[in-house]
Write an enzyme that holds these catalytic residues in place. Sequence first.
Site, PDB file in Angstrom:
ATOM      1  N   GLU A 166      49.885 -33.790 -34.409  1.00 50.44           N
ATOM      2  CA  GLU A 166      49.785 -32.595 -33.668  1.00 50.44           C
ATOM      3  C   GLU A 166      48.829 -31.678 -34.386  1.00 50.44           C
ATOM      4  O   GLU A 166      48.208 -30.926 -34.083  1.00 50.44           O
ATOM      5  CB  GLU A 166      50.976 -32.161 -32.999  1.00 50.44           C
ATOM      6  CG  GLU A 166      51.452 -32.946 -31.774  1.00 50.44           C
ATOM      7  CD  GLU A 166      52.911 -32.714 -31.470  1.00 50.44           C
ATOM      8  OE1 GLU A 166      53.737 -32.685 -32.446  1.00 50.44           O
ATOM      9  OE2 GLU A 166      53.131 -32.372 -30.313  1.00 50.44           O
ATOM     10  N   GLY A 218      54.404 -34.580 -35.159  1.00 48.00           N
ATOM     11  CA  GLY A 218      53.772 -33.361 -35.619  1.00 48.00           C
ATOM     12  C   GLY A 218      52.695 -33.718 -36.485  1.00 48.00           C
ATOM     13  O   GLY A 218      51.688 -32.609 -36.666  1.00 48.00           O
ATOM     14  N   ALA A 247      57.386 -34.212 -37.486  1.00 53.80           N
ATOM     15  CA  ALA A 247      58.465 -32.987 -37.811  1.00 53.80           C
ATOM     16  C   ALA A 247      59.673 -33.797 -38.475  1.00 53.80           C
ATOM     17  O   ALA A 247      59.769 -34.893 -38.232  1.00 53.80           O
ATOM     18  CB  ALA A 247      58.869 -32.221 -36.526  1.00 53.80           C
TER      19      ALA A 247
HETATM   20  N1  CO8 Z   1      61.147 -36.794 -40.694  1.00 51.77           N
HETATM   21  C1  CO8 Z   1      61.897 -36.920 -41.924  1.00 51.77           C
HETATM   22  N2  CO8 Z   1      62.241 -37.808 -42.987  1.00 51.77           N
HETATM   23  C2  CO8 Z   1      61.007 -38.607 -42.567  1.00 51.77           C
HETATM   24  C3  CO8 Z   1      60.089 -38.548 -41.496  1.00 51.77           C
HETATM   25  C4  CO8 Z   1      60.086 -37.789 -40.632  1.00 51.77           C
HETATM   26  N3  CO8 Z   1      59.497 -37.482 -39.778  1.00 51.77           N
HETATM   27  N4  CO8 Z   1      59.079 -39.740 -41.745  1.00 51.77           N
HETATM   28  C5  CO8 Z   1      59.522 -40.347 -42.765  1.00 51.77           C
HETATM   29  N5  CO8 Z   1      60.525 -39.871 -43.517  1.00 51.77           N
HETATM   30  C6  CO8 Z   1      61.282 -40.221 -44.659  1.00 51.77           C
HETATM   31  C7  CO8 Z   1      62.228 -41.248 -44.284  1.00 51.77           C
HETATM   32  O1  CO8 Z   1      63.363 -41.115 -43.990  1.00 51.77           O
HETATM   33  C8  CO8 Z   1      62.263 -41.727 -45.769  1.00 51.77           C
HETATM   34  O2  CO8 Z   1      63.163 -40.947 -46.572  1.00 51.77           O
HETATM   35  P1  CO8 Z   1      64.263 -41.832 -47.639  1.00 51.77           P
HETATM   36  O3  CO8 Z   1      63.557 -42.484 -48.596  1.00 51.77           O
HETATM   37  O4  CO8 Z   1      64.988 -40.767 -48.160  1.00 51.77           O
HETATM   38  O5  CO8 Z   1      64.995 -42.743 -46.723  1.00 51.77           O
HETATM   39  C9  CO8 Z   1      60.817 -41.735 -46.362  1.00 51.77           C
HETATM   40  O6  CO8 Z   1      60.246 -40.639 -45.661  1.00 51.77           O
HETATM   41  C10 CO8 Z   1      60.121 -42.855 -46.692  1.00 51.77           C
HETATM   42  O7  CO8 Z   1      59.860 -43.457 -45.022  1.00 51.77           O
HETATM   43  P2  CO8 Z   1      60.108 -44.931 -44.768  1.00 51.77           P
HETATM   44  O8  CO8 Z   1      61.228 -45.614 -45.787  1.00 51.77           O
HETATM   45  O9  CO8 Z   1      60.702 -45.130 -43.237  1.00 51.77           O
HETATM   46  O10 CO8 Z   1      58.504 -45.336 -44.951  1.00 51.77           O
HETATM   47  P3  CO8 Z   1      58.223 -46.647 -44.111  1.00 51.77           P
HETATM   48  O11 CO8 Z   1      56.758 -47.230 -44.818  1.00 51.77           O
HETATM   49  O12 CO8 Z   1      59.038 -47.839 -43.873  1.00 51.77           O
HETATM   50  O13 CO8 Z   1      57.827 -46.208 -42.602  1.00 51.77           O
HETATM   51  C11 CO8 Z   1      56.927 -44.471 -41.209  1.00 51.77           C
HETATM   52  C12 CO8 Z   1      56.982 -45.292 -42.384  1.00 51.77           C
HETATM   53  C13 CO8 Z   1      56.393 -45.733 -40.099  1.00 51.77           C
HETATM   54  C14 CO8 Z   1      56.042 -43.225 -41.026  1.00 51.77           C
HETATM   55  C15 CO8 Z   1      58.427 -44.297 -40.796  1.00 51.77           C
HETATM   56  O14 CO8 Z   1      58.957 -43.275 -41.883  1.00 51.77           O
HETATM   57  C16 CO8 Z   1      58.701 -43.325 -39.524  1.00 51.77           C
HETATM   58  O15 CO8 Z   1      58.666 -44.094 -38.414  1.00 51.77           O
HETATM   59  N6  CO8 Z   1      58.739 -42.034 -39.566  1.00 51.77           N
HETATM   60  C17 CO8 Z   1      59.132 -41.333 -38.395  1.00 51.77           C
HETATM   61  C18 CO8 Z   1      57.652 -41.138 -37.692  1.00 51.77           C
HETATM   62  C19 CO8 Z   1      58.116 -40.363 -36.396  1.00 51.77           C
HETATM   63  O16 CO8 Z   1      58.885 -40.769 -35.629  1.00 51.77           O
HETATM   64  N7  CO8 Z   1      57.546 -39.200 -36.468  1.00 51.77           N
HETATM   65  C20 CO8 Z   1      57.731 -38.050 -35.339  1.00 51.77           C
HETATM   66  C21 CO8 Z   1      58.835 -37.175 -35.428  1.00 51.77           C
HETATM   67  S1  CO8 Z   1      59.129 -36.259 -33.980  1.00 51.77           S
HETATM   68  C22 CO8 Z   1      58.084 -35.020 -34.038  1.00 51.77           C
HETATM   69  O17 CO8 Z   1      57.064 -34.949 -34.942  1.00 51.77           O
HETATM   70  C23 CO8 Z   1      57.972 -33.953 -32.943  1.00 51.77           C
HETATM   71  C24 CO8 Z   1      57.102 -32.793 -33.411  1.00 51.77           C
HETATM   72  C25 CO8 Z   1      57.331 -31.919 -32.394  1.00 51.77           C
HETATM   73  C26 CO8 Z   1      58.686 -31.303 -32.864  1.00 51.77           C
HETATM   74  C27 CO8 Z   1      58.980 -30.010 -31.777  1.00 51.77           C
HETATM   75  C28 CO8 Z   1      60.617 -29.502 -32.188  1.00 51.77           C
HETATM   76  C29 CO8 Z   1      61.515 -29.286 -30.974  1.00 51.77           C
END
Ligand code: CO8
Length: 258
Positions: free
Chosen positions: A111, A108, A63
Amino acid sequence: MGFINYEVKGAYAVLTINRPEALNALNSAVLDELNATLDAIDLDSVRALIVTGAGEKSFVAGADIGEMSNLTKAEGEAFGKKGNDVFRKLETLPIPVIAAVNGFALGGGCEISMSCDIRICSDNAVFGQPEVGLGITPGFGGTQRLARLVSPGMAKQLIYTARNIKADEAYRIGLVNAVYPQEELLPAAEKMAAGIAMNAPIAVRACKKAINDGLQVNMDEAIVIEEKLFGSCFETHDQKEGMGAFLEKRKEKNFTNN
Ligand code: CO8
């Protein structure tokens, strides 16, 4: 529209979550568009659905953390419900859904893959529920579906530690059915979808319902669910066609979902 690509390919369709600049992270707009796309599927002609992500790096990276970062308790609950409603619609879609997980499937993303009937992935896929590291619980069904798909103990370990796992471990614990090189993933999903689509849709849909509904109740009730769905197949065109083809030693079958 723009966050979801939807392409019908004969008897199956490919739905691609398309927000590559954020690794296909799910914000409200993506969820709304996904919901509308699922509503618009022509269930008279489409017999199986593939869900995948745009690009070769990420299926869905979760998400949208930026959108969630300032939510109130009530808004957080509402966002969880929004995702859960869409994922439940996907899970209960009458036709089989195959997740072709082509990279990161985090939060998500893991999920949504678990809301599909079948998961296959590329060898660069990474699965995980990193939410506790962000100060939240999984909120789009992760605590419930992961515990049902793998053992409760394994689900608890993955969720409490927020540890990501690679494709081979996802395969070992039964989270995915098969692992492919990236370029072979979509062809494999399409071959599976086409194979499903060759069978009687009325029967395939009844099997999905029997398995899904039966898993929610005890065995005595579950076998009654199966009996009723089994019975519902009789007197249909597809049952007569399938059995007729066998008895006539005929290979070609004309299933119509009637
Ligand atoms: N949300 C928003 N933006 C994201 C997300 C995300 N989940 N994942 C990646 N992005 C964006 C980054 O911010 C980045 O944007 P920008 O270039 O503008 O800075 C772009 O995508 C590329 O990402 P990275 O530069 O971080 O790429 P890397 O190759 O270095 O890393 C990863 C890849 C490991 C996947 C890393 O992006 C990461 O850790 N992402 C987050 C993963 C995460 O924690 N996901 C879980 C989110 S919480 C969730 O899903 C809860 C679901 C239930 C919600 C219920 C609501 C109440």
